[in-house]
Design an enzyme around this catalytic site. Structure first.
Site, mmCIF file in Angstrom:
data_model
loop_
_atom_site.group_PDB
_atom_site.id
_atom_site.type_symbol
_atom_site.label_atom_id
_atom_site.label_comp_id
_atom_site.label_asym_id
_atom_site.label_seq_id
_atom_site.Cartn_x
_atom_site.Cartn_y
_atom_site.Cartn_z
ATOM 1 N N HIS A 56 -23.385 -50.156 62.242
ATOM 2 C CA HIS A 56 -22.733 -49.438 61.142
ATOM 3 C C HIS A 56 -22.511 -47.964 61.458
ATOM 4 O O HIS A 56 -21.784 -47.269 60.726
ATOM 5 C CB HIS A 56 -23.554 -49.591 59.860
ATOM 6 C CG HIS A 56 -22.732 -49.674 58.617
ATOM 7 N ND1 HIS A 56 -21.631 -48.878 58.393
ATOM 8 C CD2 HIS A 56 -22.830 -50.477 57.525
ATOM 9 C CE1 HIS A 56 -21.101 -49.172 57.220
ATOM 10 N NE2 HIS A 56 -21.803 -50.155 56.662
ATOM 11 N N THR A 57 -23.108 -47.443 62.525
ATOM 12 C CA THR A 57 -22.800 -46.063 62.920
ATOM 13 C C THR A 57 -21.433 -45.982 63.589
ATOM 14 O O THR A 57 -20.804 -44.922 63.607
ATOM 15 C CB THR A 57 -23.863 -45.509 63.883
ATOM 16 O OG1 THR A 57 -23.891 -46.305 65.076
ATOM 17 C CG2 THR A 57 -25.238 -45.517 63.247
#
Length: 389
Positions: A362-363
């Protein structure tokens, strides 16, 4: 002046290796970049090259020794040059010998498993049985000393009576398991992982595979690889790997596929999958699987991935959440095909379907971007002719 061969560092993450076999002996002439020693790294068994030319005077390490990168492993001289191979400051990677144990202590020590050059000698069938039964190969002994462990030895161990107060068998992590544990823990700790799921109708996929099998043996893994390569071609910004402070978008779609082997899980990488057809992928993957199972994969064949696939469908697993293979940012978990009731045109019918689980970092991406990629993979699998466009 004597020269020294050193253990070369052949990969970014390589820190040490276990010496498996010397390919040269004292008195042999070696040339620079000639293969001289076989060593096991955290990924595979590699033939490593000479860092100098000369005549081998002394081997400083032996099979089974754990040697750090850049460590001296052999002494070389030139023709006619005098050298005292026992003198100088040549360090050895082997630990100093320990004092001999008394005979009484030796007599009560457990009998070691059959070993050859630091490895447990065990047949592939016996290793597979032991893994399925949860028995550590280190706990097994052959019926005849010096022989390799076979199926009968596994059965004999399983049927033995439990000793009074037995506390079970401690199984130390192998070097490979230590590396896997370290990397998986780092991935789970550093990458905020989210998993998205989708159900795929496999009717068209099954039919396409049957037609392809008339040309050559094709597995569902190659079809999954091609579908993912095509989907990443539609969303090239997601074909990336993590770097400090960001991620790097890669030009080639290199897809690793997890393979179960007698030595544990390996992930050979199919390179430039966006340029290859299914039949070529099938041929290349069959070769990589064979090399994975006989322990001859090279470092290049196991690195450089930008996306991974873990298919547990053949083991009956319906759905699971895979851990991302860092520095990659995506991994696809594949479940088994099974018949389920579905609604088509307001009618309930039976279709063969499978579950996909796309885990993403998700980064690097938001959920919507990962959802679009998963939808594209699903579209390719449900209409395989799109992979030809």
């Amino acid at each position: 002046m004597p020269k020294y061969l050193i253990l070369p560092k052949i990969g970014m993450n390589m820190e040490e290796a276990v010496i498996s076999e010397w390919l040269v002996q004292p008195g042999d002439r070696v040339e620079k970049e000639q293969m001289v020693v076989r060593a096991e790294t955290d990924k595979a068994v590699q033939d490593l090259f000479a860092t100098e030319s000369g005549i081998v005077r002394k081997l400083l390490v032996k099979p089974g020794d754990v040697v750090p990168c850049q460590q001296r492993i052999a002494v070389l001289t030139e023709e006619g040059e005098d050298c005292d191979p026992d003198g100088g400051e040549e360090p050895s990677a082997a630990p100093p010998p320990t004092a001999e144990k008394p005979a009484a202590a030796a007599s009560i020590a457990p009998a070691p498993a059959a070993r050859e050059k630091g490895r447990i000698r065990i047949s592939p069938l016996a290793r597979k049985m032991a893994r399925e039964l949860g028995i550590a190969p280190e706990a097994l002994t052959p019926a005849q000393p010096g022989k390799r462990i076979v199926k009968a030895d596994v059965l004999r161990f399983r049927q033995r009576p439990a000793a009074a107060g037995e506390a079970g068998v401690f199984v130390p992590l192998s070097r490979r398991r230590q590396v896997i544990a370290k990397r998986m823990a780092a991935s789970a700790g550093e990458k905020p992982r989210v998993t998205l799921s989708a159900t795929v109708d496999c009717g068209e996929l099954i039919g396409w595979r049957e037609r392809l099998k008339q040309e050559r043996k094709v597995t569902y893994n190659e079809l999954l690889v091609k579908a993912c390569a095509c989907a990443l071609g539609r969303y090239p910004e997601m074909n990336c790997v993590s770097e400090p402070g960001g991620h790097r978008v890669m030009p080639s779609v290199n897809i690793g596929v997890a393979v179960d082997t007698p030595e544990g899980l390996l992930v050979p990488v199919l390179k430039e999958t966006q340029r290859k057809g299914v039949l070529q992928l099938a041929e290349e993957f069959a070769q990589l699987v064979e090399k994975a199972r006989n322990g001859s994969l090279t470092l290049d064949e196991m690195t450089g991935g930008t996306f991974s696939i873990s298919n547990l469908g053949m083991l009956g697993v319906e759905r699971f959440d895979p851990i991302i293979n860092a520095p990659e940012c995506l991994i696809l978990g594949v479940g088994c095909m099974k018949e389920i009731p579905v609604v088509v045109d307001h009618q309930v019918c039976i279709r063969t379907c499978m579950q996909l689980s796309l885990a993403f970092d998700h980064t690097a991406f938001d959920g919507a971007a990962a959802a679009r990629l998963l939808a594209e993979i699903k579209r390719m699998l449900e209409c395989p002719v799109l992979m030809l466009s």
